[in-house]
Design a protein around this motif. Structure first.
Motif, PDB file in Angstrom:
ATOM      1  N   ASP A  90       0.856  -1.183   0.000  1.00  0.00           N
ATOM      2  CA  ASP A  90       0.000   0.000   0.000  1.00  0.00           C
ATOM      3  C   ASP A  90       0.897   1.239   0.000  1.00  0.00           C
ATOM      4  O   ASP A  90       2.084   1.159   0.324  1.00  0.00           O
ATOM      5  N   SER A  91       0.338   2.380  -0.347  1.00  0.00           N
ATOM      6  CA  SER A  91       1.140   3.599  -0.241  1.00  0.00           C
ATOM      7  C   SER A  91       1.396   3.890   1.230  1.00  0.00           C
ATOM      8  O   SER A  91       0.620   3.490   2.112  1.00  0.00           O
ATOM      9  N   PHE A  92       2.481   4.589   1.497  1.00  0.00           N
ATOM     10  CA  PHE A  92       2.823   4.885   2.892  1.00  0.00           C
ATOM     11  C   PHE A  92       1.699   5.650   3.580  1.00  0.00           C
ATOM     12  O   PHE A  92       1.271   5.281   4.691  1.00  0.00           O
ATOM     13  N   ASN A  93       1.200   6.694   2.934  1.00  0.00           N
ATOM     14  CA  ASN A  93       0.156   7.503   3.563  1.00  0.00           C
ATOM     15  C   ASN A  93      -1.096   6.691   3.851  1.00  0.00           C
ATOM     16  O   ASN A  93      -1.690   6.793   4.935  1.00  0.00           O
ATOM     17  N   ASN A  94      -1.530   5.867   2.895  1.00  0.00           N
ATOM     18  CA  ASN A  94      -2.722   5.045   3.115  1.00  0.00           C
ATOM     19  C   ASN A  94      -2.508   4.054   4.251  1.00  0.00           C
ATOM     20  O   ASN A  94      -3.409   3.822   5.068  1.00  0.00           O
ATOM     21  N   TYR A  95      -1.316   3.468   4.307  1.00  0.00           N
ATOM     22  CA  TYR A  95      -1.046   2.493   5.370  1.00  0.00           C
ATOM     23  C   TYR A  95      -1.147   3.169   6.737  1.00  0.00           C
ATOM     24  O   TYR A  95      -1.782   2.626   7.665  1.00  0.00           O
ATOM     25  N   ILE A  96      -0.537   4.342   6.887  1.00  0.00           N
ATOM     26  CA  ILE A  96      -0.553   5.053   8.173  1.00  0.00           C
ATOM     27  C   ILE A  96      -1.977   5.411   8.579  1.00  0.00           C
ATOM     28  O   ILE A  96      -2.385   5.227   9.734  1.00  0.00           O
ATOM     29  N   ILE A  97      -2.756   5.908   7.623  1.00  0.00           N
ATOM     30  CA  ILE A  97      -4.134   6.310   7.928  1.00  0.00           C
ATOM     31  C   ILE A  97      -4.971   5.112   8.345  1.00  0.00           C
ATOM     32  O   ILE A  97      -5.691   5.161   9.359  1.00  0.00           O
ATOM     33  N   LYS A  98      -4.882   4.022   7.591  1.00  0.00           N
ATOM     34  CA  LYS A  98      -5.734   2.859   7.850  1.00  0.00           C
ATOM     35  C   LYS A  98      -5.322   2.072   9.085  1.00  0.00           C
ATOM     36  O   LYS A  98      -6.178   1.528   9.789  1.00  0.00           O
ATOM     37  N   ASN A  99      -4.045   1.998   9.351  1.00  0.00           N
ATOM     38  CA  ASN A  99      -3.560   1.094  10.395  1.00  0.00           C
ATOM     39  C   ASN A  99      -3.151   1.772  11.698  1.00  0.00           C
ATOM     40  O   ASN A  99      -2.943   1.086  12.700  1.00  0.00           O
ATOM     41  N   ILE A 100      -3.049   3.115  11.694  1.00  0.00           N
ATOM     42  CA  ILE A 100      -2.657   3.806  12.927  1.00  0.00           C
ATOM     43  C   ILE A 100      -3.602   4.969  13.242  1.00  0.00           C
ATOM     44  O   ILE A 100      -4.238   4.982  14.301  1.00  0.00           O
ATOM     45  N   LEU A 101      -3.733   5.915  12.337  1.00  0.00           N
ATOM     46  CA  LEU A 101      -4.482   7.135  12.646  1.00  0.00           C
ATOM     47  C   LEU A 101      -5.973   6.877  12.831  1.00  0.00           C
ATOM     48  O   LEU A 101      -6.565   7.315  13.828  1.00  0.00           O
ATOM     49  N   ASN A 102      -6.598   6.177  11.898  1.00  0.00           N
ATOM     50  CA  ASN A 102      -8.039   5.914  12.023  1.00  0.00           C
ATOM     51  C   ASN A 102      -8.372   5.036  13.229  1.00  0.00           C
ATOM     52  O   ASN A 102      -9.306   5.355  13.987  1.00  0.00           O
ATOM     53  N   PRO A 103      -7.659   3.925  13.467  1.00  0.00           N
ATOM     54  CA  PRO A 103      -7.972   3.111  14.652  1.00  0.00           C
ATOM     55  C   PRO A 103      -7.830   3.873  15.968  1.00  0.00           C
ATOM     56  O   PRO A 103      -8.537   3.566  16.935  1.00  0.00           O
ATOM     57  N   LEU A 104      -6.923   4.850  16.020  1.00  0.00           N
ATOM     58  CA  LEU A 104      -6.723   5.605  17.254  1.00  0.00           C
ATOM     59  C   LEU A 104      -7.594   6.858  17.331  1.00  0.00           C
ATOM     60  O   LEU A 104      -7.568   7.572  18.329  1.00  0.00           O
ATOM     61  N   GLY A 105      -8.377   7.112  16.301  1.00  0.00           N
ATOM     62  CA  GLY A 105      -9.238   8.289  16.305  1.00  0.00           C
ATOM     63  C   GLY A 105      -8.479   9.598  16.270  1.00  0.00           C
ATOM     64  O   GLY A 105      -8.961  10.616  16.775  1.00  0.00           O
ATOM     65  N   LEU A 106      -7.298   9.594  15.637  1.00  0.00           N
ATOM     66  CA  LEU A 106      -6.491  10.809  15.531  1.00  0.00           C
ATOM     67  C   LEU A 106      -6.934  11.574  14.277  1.00  0.00           C
ATOM     68  O   LEU A 106      -6.260  11.597  13.250  1.00  0.00           O
ATOM     69  N   ASN A 107      -8.075  12.216  14.403  1.00  0.00           N
ATOM     70  CA  ASN A 107      -8.729  12.820  13.241  1.00  0.00           C
ATOM     71  C   ASN A 107      -8.037  14.082  12.741  1.00  0.00           C
ATOM     72  O   ASN A 107      -8.244  14.501  11.603  1.00  0.00           O
ATOM     73  N   ASP A 108      -7.227  14.713  13.592  1.00  0.00           N
ATOM     74  CA  ASP A 108      -6.517  15.923  13.181  1.00  0.00           C
ATOM     75  C   ASP A 108      -5.034  15.659  12.958  1.00  0.00           C
ATOM     76  O   ASP A 108      -4.241  16.610  12.902  1.00  0.00           O
ATOM     77  N   THR A 109      -4.659  14.387  12.849  1.00  0.00           N
ATOM     78  CA  THR A 109      -3.279  14.019  12.532  1.00  0.00           C
ATOM     79  C   THR A 109      -3.244  13.471  11.120  1.00  0.00           C
ATOM     80  O   THR A 109      -4.057  12.627  10.756  1.00  0.00           O
ATOM     81  N   ARG A 110      -2.320  13.966  10.320  1.00  0.00           N
ATOM     82  CA  ARG A 110      -2.222  13.577   8.915  1.00  0.00           C
ATOM     83  C   ARG A 110      -0.765  13.332   8.550  1.00  0.00           C
ATOM     84  O   ARG A 110       0.132  13.972   9.109  1.00  0.00           O
ATOM     85  N   PRO A 111      -0.511  12.457   7.565  1.00  0.00           N
ATOM     86  CA  PRO A 111       0.868  12.263   7.100  1.00  0.00           C
ATOM     87  C   PRO A 111       1.320  13.347   6.128  1.00  0.00           C
ATOM     88  O   PRO A 111       2.369  13.219   5.504  1.00  0.00           O
ATOM     89  N   VAL A 112       0.524  14.404   6.022  1.00  0.00           N
ATOM     90  CA  VAL A 112       0.837  15.532   5.135  1.00  0.00           C
ATOM     91  C   VAL A 112       0.449  16.828   5.847  1.00  0.00           C
ATOM     92  O   VAL A 112      -0.188  16.812   6.899  1.00  0.00           O
TER      93      VAL A 112
END
Length: 453
Positions: A172-194
């Motif tokens: 997967d792309s790095f950004n998609n992997y981070i969003i799907k596997n870390i940010l979304n599960p933790l509810g970090l809605n204002d954290t982005r890889p960009v």
């Protein structure tokens, strides 16, 4: 909280910081968060605990967590060489007889790789960050600085390659992997890889330079970290990173959530110590000691922004600092906030009741001018008594504590940390009132400071 707020507001003014925000966490509770100044001074957009900033190198923690997730899934090993997962990894190894750098070497900054890809992307005003493919293509023109696993060399190039490994191994792309596997599960809605360009100047703070000789902090153009994103491209808020810290306390307590509990403990142990015994690195985490207490976390320093995440795992206290200005000691802010709150949190946990200031002493609270010698003296409530905080200062806990004598007269406590029966009292501090009973000045050493607010 009052001490922290007074100090932060003063630091914002005295250091000419456009905007800053902080948060303090104890275990699963957000104790405090807030902001001072402006995220966009030209439009008077106020800084708050929800203002988005570049968190720069704190990004490396998310990249390291992604690597450890893949390790736990058996899809890579920490002792795998970089080339094993990146076929185009062809940097010249100047010490081939010493072996190749591993993934673990990347996470501990002991790979021997150069600090940066060979592009001037930290140079303004345009900050020309290269895309991922150019970073990979440029490897053939670079060479390692040291043998692998020999010396510490902080490397944004290394963590950028770690991000490429995440995408290669996961498919997967790095950004998609981070969003799907870390940010979304933790509810970090204002954290982005960009950096969210569409929010720039509103929710996303405008960065500013370090102070120049004129005392000004000109704005810095928005940057896009491109292929250096896994090392420096993330954005977040102090409240979101507070959630990130609270998640770590849950995991360290044994809850396998996003990451295995033992894996997070592994990441926060020292895995590399340079030959001069400093710095100490875990797997992605920077580790340091203050007053013999261990802290873990990471700082961030990108064009126009400074940030710090500080975590004390045993006491379950974390502090987060962000500012939209360069040239600040961000760890000093986070460490100071920890020092302010640590004893109060420990007292609360042990069931001790907080001491409250006597009602009749409230009229003395406020700011008193120290011009021309310094900035101001602020009389605050502290541990049920009065204390004086002199501003500006980088040590707000260096308080002058007072003991009431009679009427409007107090004395300075010389041995303020001793039990009361051992306290030695110094000179008088006398508050002067006008005919209406309002405090107008503070007298000390036969001189006075006028109350200004």
């Amino acid at each position: 909280i009052n001490l922290l707020e007074i100090w932060l507001e003063a630091q914002k003014d005295y250091e000419q910081i456009p905007g800053l925000s902080m948060s303090v966490v104890h275990d699963q509770e957000l104790i405090w968060s807030g902001g001072y100044g402006f995220s966009n001074p030209d439009k008077n957009v106020a800084e708050t605990g929800n203002t988005i900033h570049s968190i720069c190198s704190i990004s490396k923690l998310f990249t390291s967590i992604a690597i450890m997730q893949l390790r736990d899934q058996g899809r890579l090993r920490l002792d795998d060489s970089i080339a094993q997962h990146l076929p185009k990894y062809n940097i010249e190894n100047t010490y081939p007889q010493m072996g190749a750098a591993s993934i673990q070497n990347i996470l501990t900054h002991s790979s021997g790789l150069p600090r940066e890809s060979d592009y001037p992307y930290w140079t303004g005003p345009d900050f020309p960050f290269p895309p991922e493919e150019k970073i990979i293509d440029k490897l053939s023109d670079q060479q390692t600085l040291y043998p692998a696993d020999r010396y510490f060399q902080y490397s944004n190039l290394g963590l950028s390659l770690a991000g490429k490994i995440v995408s290669e191994v996961s498919g997967d792309s790095f950004n998609n992997y981070i969003i799907k596997n870390i940010l979304n599960p933790l509810g970090l809605n204002d954290t982005r890889p960009v950096m969210p360009k569409n929010l720039y100047g509103r929710e996303l703070a405008i960065g500013h330079e370090a102070r120049n000789r004129s005392g000004e902090r000109p704005p810095v153009p928005l940057f896009d970290a491109e292929g250096i994103g896994p090392a420096a491209g993330f954005s977040s808020t102090v409240t979101d990173l507070a959630k990130f810290a609270a998640w770590q306390f849950r995991v360290l307590d044994g809850k396998n959530e996003v990451l295995n509990s033992n894996t997070l403990r592994e990441m926060q142990r020292v895995h590399f110590l340079d030959e001069d015994w400093s710095p100490a690195w875990g797997l992605g985490f920077y580790i340091w000691r203050s007053n013999e207490i261990k802290f873990v976390g990471h700082g961030g320093n990108c064009p126009g922004y400074r940030s710090q995440l500080l975590i004390q795992p045993d006491r379950k206290i974390a502090t987060v600092f962000m500012a939209n200005a360069s040239g600040l000691n961000s760890r000093m802010y986070a460490q100071t906030a920890y020092e302010i709150f640590e004893s109060a949190i420990n007292a609360a946990v042990s069931g001790k009741k907080a001491k409250t200031l006597k009602k009749r002493f409230e009229k003395y609270l406020g700011h008193y001018s120290e011009a021309p010698w310094s900035g101001e003296a602020v009389v605050i409530a502290w541990e049920g008594e009065l204390a004086i905080l002199y501003l500006p200062t980088e040590d707000p806990l260096d308080l002058t504590k007072l003991k009431h004598i009679s009427g409007n007269t107090f004395k300075r406590i010389r041995n303020s940390d001793d039990p009361e029966h051992l306290q030695t009292l110094g000179e008088e501090i006398i508050f002067e009132l006008d005919k209406s009973g309002q405090v107008v000045s503070l007298w000390q050493h036969s001189n006075y400071s006028k109350k200004i607010k």
